[in-house]
Design a protein around this motif. Sequence first.
Motif, PDB file in Angstrom:
ATOM      1  N   VAL A  87     -11.704  98.441 -76.990  1.00 53.88           N
ATOM      2  CA  VAL A  87     -10.396  98.488 -76.261  1.00 53.88           C
ATOM      3  C   VAL A  87     -10.237  99.936 -75.689  1.00 53.88           C
ATOM      4  O   VAL A  87     -10.162 100.992 -76.438  1.00 53.88           O
ATOM      5  N   GLY A  88     -10.245 100.026 -74.451  1.00 49.18           N
ATOM      6  CA  GLY A  88      -9.748 101.360 -73.796  1.00 49.18           C
ATOM      7  C   GLY A  88     -11.310 101.921 -73.662  1.00 49.18           C
ATOM      8  O   GLY A  88     -12.188 101.699 -73.985  1.00 49.18           O
ATOM      9  N   GLU A  89     -10.970 103.056 -72.905  1.00 47.91           N
ATOM     10  CA  GLU A  89     -12.416 103.961 -72.075  1.00 47.91           C
ATOM     11  C   GLU A  89     -13.163 104.627 -73.442  1.00 47.91           C
ATOM     12  O   GLU A  89     -14.066 105.017 -72.999  1.00 47.91           O
ATOM     13  N   TRP A  90     -12.429 104.768 -74.456  1.00 43.94           N
ATOM     14  CA  TRP A  90     -13.180 105.572 -75.399  1.00 43.94           C
ATOM     15  C   TRP A  90     -13.622 104.720 -76.463  1.00 43.94           C
ATOM     16  O   TRP A  90     -14.477 105.559 -77.293  1.00 43.94           O
ATOM     17  N   SER A  91     -13.351 103.493 -76.486  1.00 44.53           N
ATOM     18  CA  SER A  91     -14.023 102.530 -77.483  1.00 44.53           C
ATOM     19  C   SER A  91     -15.350 102.150 -76.970  1.00 44.53           C
ATOM     20  O   SER A  91     -15.626 100.759 -76.921  1.00 44.53           O
ATOM     21  N   ALA A  92     -16.196 102.862 -76.399  1.00 46.26           N
ATOM     22  CA  ALA A  92     -17.475 102.299 -75.843  1.00 46.26           C
ATOM     23  C   ALA A  92     -18.188 101.468 -76.702  1.00 46.26           C
ATOM     24  O   ALA A  92     -18.244 101.733 -77.939  1.00 46.26           O
ATOM     25  N   GLU A  93     -18.790 100.520 -76.168  1.00 42.65           N
ATOM     26  CA  GLU A  93     -19.423  99.526 -76.902  1.00 42.65           C
ATOM     27  C   GLU A  93     -20.607 100.213 -77.892  1.00 42.65           C
ATOM     28  O   GLU A  93     -21.038  99.774 -78.702  1.00 42.65           O
ATOM     29  N   ILE A  94     -21.223 101.265 -77.103  1.00 44.45           N
ATOM     30  CA  ILE A  94     -22.311 101.918 -77.999  1.00 44.45           C
ATOM     31  C   ILE A  94     -21.790 102.398 -79.043  1.00 44.45           C
ATOM     32  O   ILE A  94     -22.617 102.598 -80.185  1.00 44.45           O
ATOM     33  N   MET A  95     -20.540 102.813 -79.381  1.00 45.14           N
ATOM     34  CA  MET A  95     -20.145 103.378 -80.604  1.00 45.14           C
ATOM     35  C   MET A  95     -20.311 102.569 -81.674  1.00 45.14           C
ATOM     36  O   MET A  95     -20.789 102.651 -82.893  1.00 45.14           O
ATOM     37  N   ALA A  96     -20.108 100.935 -81.537  1.00 48.98           N
ATOM     38  CA  ALA A  96     -20.154  99.978 -82.384  1.00 48.98           C
ATOM     39  C   ALA A  96     -21.868  99.781 -82.462  1.00 48.98           C
ATOM     40  O   ALA A  96     -22.234  99.204 -83.657  1.00 48.98           O
ATOM     41  N   ASP A  97     -22.585  99.952 -81.254  1.00 53.74           N
ATOM     42  CA  ASP A  97     -24.203  99.774 -81.593  1.00 53.74           C
ATOM     43  C   ASP A  97     -24.676 100.684 -82.632  1.00 53.74           C
ATOM     44  O   ASP A  97     -25.823 100.139 -83.235  1.00 53.74           O
ATOM     45  N   TYR A  98     -24.070 101.792 -82.741  1.00 51.85           N
ATOM     46  CA  TYR A  98     -24.885 102.969 -83.686  1.00 51.85           C
ATOM     47  C   TYR A  98     -24.012 103.470 -84.881  1.00 51.85           C
ATOM     48  O   TYR A  98     -24.485 103.363 -85.824  1.00 51.85           O
ATOM     49  N   ILE A  99     -22.534 103.700 -84.628  1.00 45.13           N
ATOM     50  CA  ILE A  99     -22.366 104.623 -85.808  1.00 45.13           C
ATOM     51  C   ILE A  99     -20.655 104.432 -86.067  1.00 45.13           C
ATOM     52  O   ILE A  99     -20.180 104.745 -87.007  1.00 45.13           O
ATOM     53  N   ALA A 100     -19.917 103.354 -85.215  1.00 50.35           N
ATOM     54  CA  ALA A 100     -18.342 102.994 -85.707  1.00 50.35           C
ATOM     55  C   ALA A 100     -18.312 102.593 -86.992  1.00 50.35           C
ATOM     56  O   ALA A 100     -17.560 102.781 -87.526  1.00 50.35           O
ATOM     57  N   GLY A 101     -19.066 101.401 -87.375  1.00 52.26           N
ATOM     58  CA  GLY A 101     -19.102 100.831 -88.434  1.00 52.26           C
ATOM     59  C   GLY A 101     -19.243  99.443 -88.575  1.00 52.26           C
ATOM     60  O   GLY A 101     -19.744  98.821 -89.454  1.00 52.26           O
ATOM     61  N   PRO A 102     -18.796  98.683 -87.678  1.00 57.88           N
ATOM     62  CA  PRO A 102     -19.082  97.137 -87.452  1.00 57.88           C
ATOM     63  C   PRO A 102     -20.694  96.923 -87.434  1.00 57.88           C
ATOM     64  O   PRO A 102     -21.121  97.892 -86.649  1.00 57.88           O
ATOM     65  N   SER A 103     -21.086  95.875 -87.746  1.00 57.06           N
ATOM     66  CA  SER A 103     -22.603  95.511 -87.412  1.00 57.06           C
ATOM     67  C   SER A 103     -22.539  95.232 -85.793  1.00 57.06           C
ATOM     68  O   SER A 103     -21.639  94.396 -85.500  1.00 57.06           O
ATOM     69  N   HIS A 104     -23.539  95.690 -85.215  1.00 50.97           N
ATOM     70  CA  HIS A 104     -24.055  95.347 -84.013  1.00 50.97           C
ATOM     71  C   HIS A 104     -24.590  93.726 -83.702  1.00 50.97           C
ATOM     72  O   HIS A 104     -24.797  93.452 -82.652  1.00 50.97           O
ATOM     73  N   VAL A 105     -24.742  93.198 -84.923  1.00 51.48           N
ATOM     74  CA  VAL A 105     -25.293  91.751 -84.891  1.00 51.48           C
ATOM     75  C   VAL A 105     -24.200  91.006 -84.665  1.00 51.48           C
ATOM     76  O   VAL A 105     -23.454  90.611 -85.516  1.00 51.48           O
ATOM     77  N   MET A 106     -24.100  90.574 -83.455  1.00 49.92           N
ATOM     78  CA  MET A 106     -22.873  89.590 -82.966  1.00 49.92           C
ATOM     79  C   MET A 106     -23.089  88.449 -82.500  1.00 49.92           C
ATOM     80  O   MET A 106     -24.350  88.263 -81.690  1.00 49.92           O
ATOM     81  N   PRO A 107     -22.349  87.321 -82.315  1.00 52.45           N
ATOM     82  CA  PRO A 107     -22.592  86.270 -81.931  1.00 52.45           C
ATOM     83  C   PRO A 107     -22.807  86.301 -80.325  1.00 52.45           C
ATOM     84  O   PRO A 107     -22.145  86.800 -79.837  1.00 52.45           O
ATOM     85  N   THR A 108     -23.890  85.455 -79.965  1.00 54.01           N
ATOM     86  CA  THR A 108     -23.910  85.237 -78.391  1.00 54.01           C
ATOM     87  C   THR A 108     -24.037  83.835 -77.870  1.00 54.01           C
ATOM     88  O   THR A 108     -23.694  82.967 -78.649  1.00 54.01           O
ATOM     89  N   GLY A 109     -24.159  83.846 -76.691  1.00 53.71           N
ATOM     90  CA  GLY A 109     -24.385  82.291 -75.889  1.00 53.71           C
ATOM     91  C   GLY A 109     -22.922  81.363 -76.221  1.00 53.71           C
ATOM     92  O   GLY A 109     -23.064  80.252 -76.198  1.00 53.71           O
ATOM     93  N   GLY A 110     -21.692  82.222 -76.298  1.00 55.62           N
ATOM     94  CA  GLY A 110     -20.622  81.410 -76.613  1.00 55.62           C
ATOM     95  C   GLY A 110     -20.215  81.098 -78.115  1.00 55.62           C
ATOM     96  O   GLY A 110     -19.154  80.491 -78.281  1.00 55.62           O
TER      97      GLY A 110
END
Length: 396
Positions: free
Chosen positions: A313-336
């Motif tokens: 959410v918003g320009e500072w919550s870049a997805e890269i932050m979750a990819d590496y360091i924010a805290g959630p796992s970047h293993v997320m559901p794909t393909g709908g």
Amino acid sequence: LKIIEIVRSEGDQGLRRIITALDGSPPRSFEVPQSKIDSAVQSLDTKSISAIELAVEQVRAFQSKALPKSWSDSKRNLGERITPLNSVAAYVPAGTAPLVSTVIMTVVPAQVAGVEEIIVVTPTSGNSAPDPAVLTAAKIAGATRVFTIGGAQAIAAMTYGTETVPAVDLICGPGNAWVTAAKKLVYGDVGIDGVYGPTETMVIADDSAKPRFTASDLIAQAEHDPLAMPILVALSEEIVLNTEAEIDRQLKNLPRGDIARSAFTNRGVAVIVNSTAEAIDVANSVAPEHLCLLTADANELIDKVKNAGGLFVGEWSAEIMADYIAGPSHVMPTGGTARFSSALSARDFIRVTPVLTFNETTFLELSQHAELLAKLEGLQGHAAASEYRRNYLVGE
């Protein structure tokens, strides 16, 4: 299916036969010795180690918040008991980049859940060791063992076990089409976290969005794979044109620019809508792995999002932050599949067991109702198991 059958029936010998046929010579040992892991940690520079340690700390803190707790109700004499799985294998693809982040995002949630044996499985060529950064991340994150096996044969080995490779309770992590197919086939003999396809990102952008940010968020996922799916949902054609121009400019300077450009060519999509409400309808229909809101009303849209693997959410919550360091796992559901599944978390590595501790009073309050329901289903034996106890208590 043939690969799975060979590993299941022939064990280590079958593994070596498959690896020889597919990749050349197999490793002398499938397991990486602890001494090699320790050497890898010593060889990595201190700044990289610090970054890995911070990422592990961040993910551990986030996952600890997500972990459910056992509970009991002393009045109703029931509850639930939370227990971790005994063993887990985290599959970490090798490919064109050492995926340190995938080690962290799979191992740490399992470690937070309390899993005792956490195995990292990652492919290598011949007798070469995994990248030192991958081994270091495995050590810091809490992995207990590392094996150099890849592909469908790795999934089979971790499902059924061999002479030197242990079977586990659950296999997690992303992989290529062969790994994904193997996970589907062995499910039921082993647990799996999900079935993952190529990564995808949807960015919703209005006139307030900076084209540089919009383009970079789309490129960040597109550079993973020629089959990645970057999706722009824009509120005007001008936004699309400005973003496309910025994508072209940025790709010229990226080492993996050709991969990203292929993704945009193969699967890139741009959709123009009339409002952010309409954009959210598009997002809920697609159920993207990543949904980035680069709009003036981004915070107001949060509750309207129903289907997304992760929400940024918003320009500072870049997805890269979750990819590496924010805290959630970047293993997320794909393909709908975000319509019915969630990002990998500590919750995937636990079992929830209902516990009844009824006493005579609680039993008598509910027994006749249970008996009536059993008889409605025509299951007299069920009803009798209650009636015998009730008659005993009331003296009949």
